[in-house]
Scaffold this motif. Structure first.
Motif, PDB file in Angstrom:
ATOM      1  N   TYR A   1     -48.378   7.902 -60.899  1.00  0.00           N
ATOM      2  CA  TYR A   1     -48.007   8.986 -59.953  1.00  0.00           C
ATOM      3  C   TYR A   1     -46.664   8.975 -59.401  1.00  0.00           C
ATOM      4  CZ  TYR A   1     -47.668  12.299 -56.039  1.00  0.00           C
ATOM      5  OH  TYR A   1     -46.965  13.127 -55.309  1.00  0.00           O
TER       6      TYR A   1
ATOM      7  N   GLU B   1     -35.535   9.009 -50.777  1.00  0.00           N
ATOM      8  CA  GLU B   1     -36.228   9.536 -49.581  1.00  0.00           C
ATOM      9  C   GLU B   1     -37.487  10.252 -49.492  1.00  0.00           C
ATOM     10  OE1 GLU B   1     -33.624  11.713 -46.698  1.00  0.00           O
ATOM     11  OE2 GLU B   1     -35.014  11.714 -45.135  1.00  0.00           O
ATOM     12  N   ILE B   2     -37.337  11.035 -50.576  1.00  0.00           N
ATOM     13  CA  ILE B   2     -38.637  12.031 -50.817  1.00  0.00           C
ATOM     14  C   ILE B   2     -39.600  10.905 -51.350  1.00  0.00           C
ATOM     15  CG2 ILE B   2     -39.836  13.736 -52.389  1.00  0.00           C
ATOM     16  CD1 ILE B   2     -36.940  14.908 -52.531  1.00  0.00           C
TER      17      ILE B   2
ATOM     18  N   ASP C   1     -40.967   9.134 -48.580  1.00  0.00           N
ATOM     19  CA  ASP C   1     -42.113  10.090 -47.553  1.00  0.00           C
ATOM     20  C   ASP C   1     -43.190  10.273 -48.323  1.00  0.00           C
ATOM     21  OD1 ASP C   1     -39.980  10.686 -45.558  1.00  0.00           O
ATOM     22  OD2 ASP C   1     -39.511  12.387 -46.825  1.00  0.00           O
ATOM     23  N   LEU C   2     -43.605  10.473 -49.526  1.00  0.00           N
ATOM     24  CA  LEU C   2     -44.583  10.682 -50.260  1.00  0.00           C
ATOM     25  C   LEU C   2     -45.453   9.370 -50.131  1.00  0.00           C
ATOM     26  CD1 LEU C   2     -43.510  12.296 -53.435  1.00  0.00           C
ATOM     27  CD2 LEU C   2     -44.879  13.379 -51.922  1.00  0.00           C
TER      28      LEU C   2
ATOM     29  N   GLN D   1     -45.317   7.122 -47.678  1.00  0.00           N
ATOM     30  CA  GLN D   1     -45.890   6.896 -46.375  1.00  0.00           C
ATOM     31  C   GLN D   1     -47.065   8.000 -46.222  1.00  0.00           C
ATOM     32  OE1 GLN D   1     -44.980   4.945 -44.145  1.00  0.00           O
ATOM     33  NE2 GLN D   1     -46.527   5.720 -42.715  1.00  0.00           N
ATOM     34  N   SER D   2     -47.023   9.277 -46.806  1.00  0.00           N
ATOM     35  CA  SER D   2     -48.271  10.226 -46.698  1.00  0.00           C
ATOM     36  C   SER D   2     -49.536   9.467 -47.317  1.00  0.00           C
ATOM     37  CB  SER D   2     -48.040  11.382 -47.456  1.00  0.00           C
ATOM     38  OG  SER D   2     -47.111  12.346 -46.679  1.00  0.00           O
TER      39      SER D   2
ATOM     40  N   GLU E   1     -50.775   6.727 -45.395  1.00  0.00           N
ATOM     41  CA  GLU E   1     -51.810   7.153 -44.230  1.00  0.00           C
ATOM     42  C   GLU E   1     -53.168   7.636 -44.367  1.00  0.00           C
ATOM     43  OE1 GLU E   1     -49.252   9.464 -41.316  1.00  0.00           O
ATOM     44  OE2 GLU E   1     -47.659   8.271 -41.498  1.00  0.00           O
ATOM     45  N   LYS E   2     -52.918   8.473 -45.686  1.00  0.00           N
ATOM     46  CA  LYS E   2     -54.405   8.879 -45.911  1.00  0.00           C
ATOM     47  C   LYS E   2     -55.259   7.713 -46.499  1.00  0.00           C
ATOM     48  CE  LYS E   2     -52.427  13.369 -47.913  1.00  0.00           C
ATOM     49  NZ  LYS E   2     -52.939  14.485 -47.424  1.00  0.00           N
TER      50      LYS E   2
ATOM     51  N   ARG F   1     -54.541  13.894 -55.605  1.00  0.00           N
ATOM     52  CA  ARG F   1     -54.559  15.298 -55.972  1.00  0.00           C
ATOM     53  C   ARG F   1     -54.448  16.046 -54.843  1.00  0.00           C
ATOM     54  NH1 ARG F   1     -59.121  13.708 -59.070  1.00  0.00           N
ATOM     55  NH2 ARG F   1     -60.430  13.651 -57.432  1.00  0.00           N
ATOM     56  N   GLU F   2     -54.607  15.770 -53.718  1.00  0.00           N
ATOM     57  CA  GLU F   2     -54.158  16.493 -52.340  1.00  0.00           C
ATOM     58  C   GLU F   2     -52.701  16.444 -52.183  1.00  0.00           C
ATOM     59  OE1 GLU F   2     -55.863  14.625 -48.657  1.00  0.00           O
ATOM     60  OE2 GLU F   2     -57.840  14.674 -49.798  1.00  0.00           O
ATOM     61  N   VAL F   3     -51.925  15.404 -52.378  1.00  0.00           N
ATOM     62  CA  VAL F   3     -50.695  15.127 -52.505  1.00  0.00           C
ATOM     63  C   VAL F   3     -49.961  16.123 -53.394  1.00  0.00           C
ATOM     64  CG1 VAL F   3     -48.462  13.849 -52.527  1.00  0.00           C
ATOM     65  CG2 VAL F   3     -50.566  12.992 -51.163  1.00  0.00           C
ATOM     66  N   GLY F   4     -50.562  16.084 -54.491  1.00  0.00           N
ATOM     67  CA  GLY F   4     -50.306  17.177 -55.401  1.00  0.00           C
ATOM     68  C   GLY F   4     -48.810  16.385 -56.308  1.00  0.00           C
ATOM     69  N   PRO F   5     -48.757  16.946 -57.482  1.00  0.00           N
ATOM     70  CA  PRO F   5     -47.550  16.659 -58.412  1.00  0.00           C
ATOM     71  C   PRO F   5     -46.231  17.109 -57.479  1.00  0.00           C
ATOM     72  CG  PRO F   5     -48.565  18.332 -59.397  1.00  0.00           C
ATOM     73  CD  PRO F   5     -49.344  18.226 -58.092  1.00  0.00           C
ATOM     74  N   VAL F   6     -45.132  16.431 -57.785  1.00  0.00           N
ATOM     75  CA  VAL F   6     -43.909  16.361 -57.098  1.00  0.00           C
ATOM     76  C   VAL F   6     -43.465  17.837 -57.887  1.00  0.00           C
ATOM     77  CG1 VAL F   6     -41.472  16.031 -57.113  1.00  0.00           C
ATOM     78  CG2 VAL F   6     -43.248  14.329 -56.328  1.00  0.00           C
TER      79      VAL F   6
ATOM     80  N   GLN G   1     -48.605  21.670 -50.865  1.00  0.00           N
ATOM     81  CA  GLN G   1     -49.041  20.303 -50.917  1.00  0.00           C
ATOM     82  C   GLN G   1     -47.758  19.278 -50.647  1.00  0.00           C
ATOM     83  OE1 GLN G   1     -50.547  20.098 -55.000  1.00  0.00           O
ATOM     84  NE2 GLN G   1     -52.432  19.446 -54.089  1.00  0.00           N
ATOM     85  N   GLU G   2     -47.913  18.021 -49.973  1.00  0.00           N
ATOM     86  CA  GLU G   2     -46.748  17.206 -49.832  1.00  0.00           C
ATOM     87  C   GLU G   2     -45.591  17.288 -51.076  1.00  0.00           C
ATOM     88  OE1 GLU G   2     -49.886  16.309 -49.303  1.00  0.00           O
ATOM     89  OE2 GLU G   2     -50.010  15.037 -47.279  1.00  0.00           O
ATOM     90  N   GLY G   3     -46.303  17.275 -52.399  1.00  0.00           N
ATOM     91  CA  GLY G   3     -45.317  16.883 -53.669  1.00  0.00           C
ATOM     92  C   GLY G   3     -44.683  18.114 -53.634  1.00  0.00           C
TER      93      GLY G   3
ATOM     94  N   TYR H   1     -41.835  18.114 -49.627  1.00  0.00           N
ATOM     95  CA  TYR H   1     -41.262  17.151 -49.236  1.00  0.00           C
ATOM     96  C   TYR H   1     -39.670  17.378 -50.001  1.00  0.00           C
ATOM     97  CZ  TYR H   1     -43.791  13.839 -46.329  1.00  0.00           C
ATOM     98  OH  TYR H   1     -44.442  13.442 -45.461  1.00  0.00           O
TER      99      TYR H   1
END
Lengths: 207, 111
Positions: free
Chosen positions: A27, A43-44, A47-48, A50-51, A54-55, A77-82, B48-50, B53
């Protein structure tokens, strides 16, 4: 039984099942690739990370200290693809990616000697700018010798390109000058190194 | 091939409007990313975060938003986002333009 891998995710120590570790690594690699030309890519990704960390930590407690493969995959899956196109007002047609943007001819100021025409041509044809400059000087010398006059054509052609070829002003244009495969930070660094090498080579002779 | 659903037809519009919604959320309160996701989660604009951000970093590069680190009660410090003066005027312009578009939609076809 599963092998456990301990990782440092943006300063958070986490233990993951081996398969889960592979998924997370894939990922993050994909995220970094999609953010190729983005000046804030680091930076992005932080951030990802870190998210995600935390999860993961929310799932852990006194009786549980390993994130399972299913759990990390759910989190991914929650964070999702960039989505590197977030905030742009057009959705790229399916099947195109920024890695295959057409190259365009621009003048590139960074590392330019005169106006950046040779620099831009070099980027367009994937050549070392020094070679383009040397070819230009040789053409001028050749023209002077053949015609026994100043190299009007060679210099004129440069002047024409100076007027006709646009400057790469925005980040997107600079990426397009190189083809997006070479990201801007890489290109800038490369240009700086070239200039340094050029002046480094000139100074000793000047003394 | 099936005809696209309404949701699919509006995908690019929703995508473009996301920035507008984020400006509105940040204008209403000092928020961090999880707050924004929560507020959008029950709407058509759930994201979503992806996606968020990269969008926020772009908005910061354009000078519309800025963030500051703030300690949280539980866990590490968080980036709290706020609007800049430029972001506020952007939001005003967008709000006005959006009202104008809505007005057009209401009026078009009414003789």
């Amino acid at each position: 039984m599963q092998k456990v891998i301990t990782i440092n995710l943006n300063g958070n120590a986490l233990q993951l099942d081996e398969d889960g570790y592979d998924s997370l690594r894939a990922y993050l690699a994909e995220a970094a690739a999609r953010l190729g030309g983005n000046p804030d890519a680091l930076e992005i990704v932080r951030d990802l990370e870190q998210s995600i960390a935390e999860k993961c930590q929310r799932l852990l407690g006194p009786g549980k200290n390993v994130v399972t493969t299913a759990e990390i995959e759910q989190i991914l899956r929650e964070v999702g693809p960039v989505d590197s196109t977030a905030g742009s007002y057009h959705v790229p047609p399916a099947g195109t990616s920024t890695a295959h943007q057409p190259k365009r001819l621009y003048q590139i100021r960074e590392g330019a000697i005169v106006s950046g025409v040779a620099n831009g041509l070099a980027a367009y044809f994937n050549l070392d700018p020094t070679i383009v400059r040397v070819a230009w000087v040789m053409a001028a010398v050749f023209e002077m010798m053949r015609g026994d006059r100043p190299p009007v054509m060679t210099i004129g052609f440069y002047g024409l390109l100076m007027f006709v070829v646009p400057y790469a002003k925005t980040l997107e244009q600079r990426a397009a000058a190189q083809g997006a495969a070479q990201s801007l930070p890489y290109k800038l660094q490369h240009a700086v190194e070239r200039v340094k090498a050029m002046f480094g080579g000139l100074h000793p002779r000047a003394h | 091939m099936n005809a696209p659903t309404i949701q699919e037809k509006f995908a690019s519009i929703r995508k473009g409007l996301l920035e507008f919604l984020i400006l509105k959320i940040i204008a209403s309160d000092k928020v961090y990313v999880a707050d924004m996701l929560r507020r959008l989660s029950t709407t058509e604009f759930a994201t979503q975060e992806g996606t968020l951000y990269p969008l926020l970093s772009k908005m910061r590069r354009e000078g519309a938003v800025d963030y500051e680190w703030q300690e949280s009660d539980a866990g590490p410090p968080r980036k709290y986002y706020k609007l800049t003066a430029k972001g506020k005027s952007q939001l005003d312009e967008l709000t006005e333009y959006w009202a104008y578009i809505n007005q057009t939609l209401d009026n078009v076809g009414q003789g």
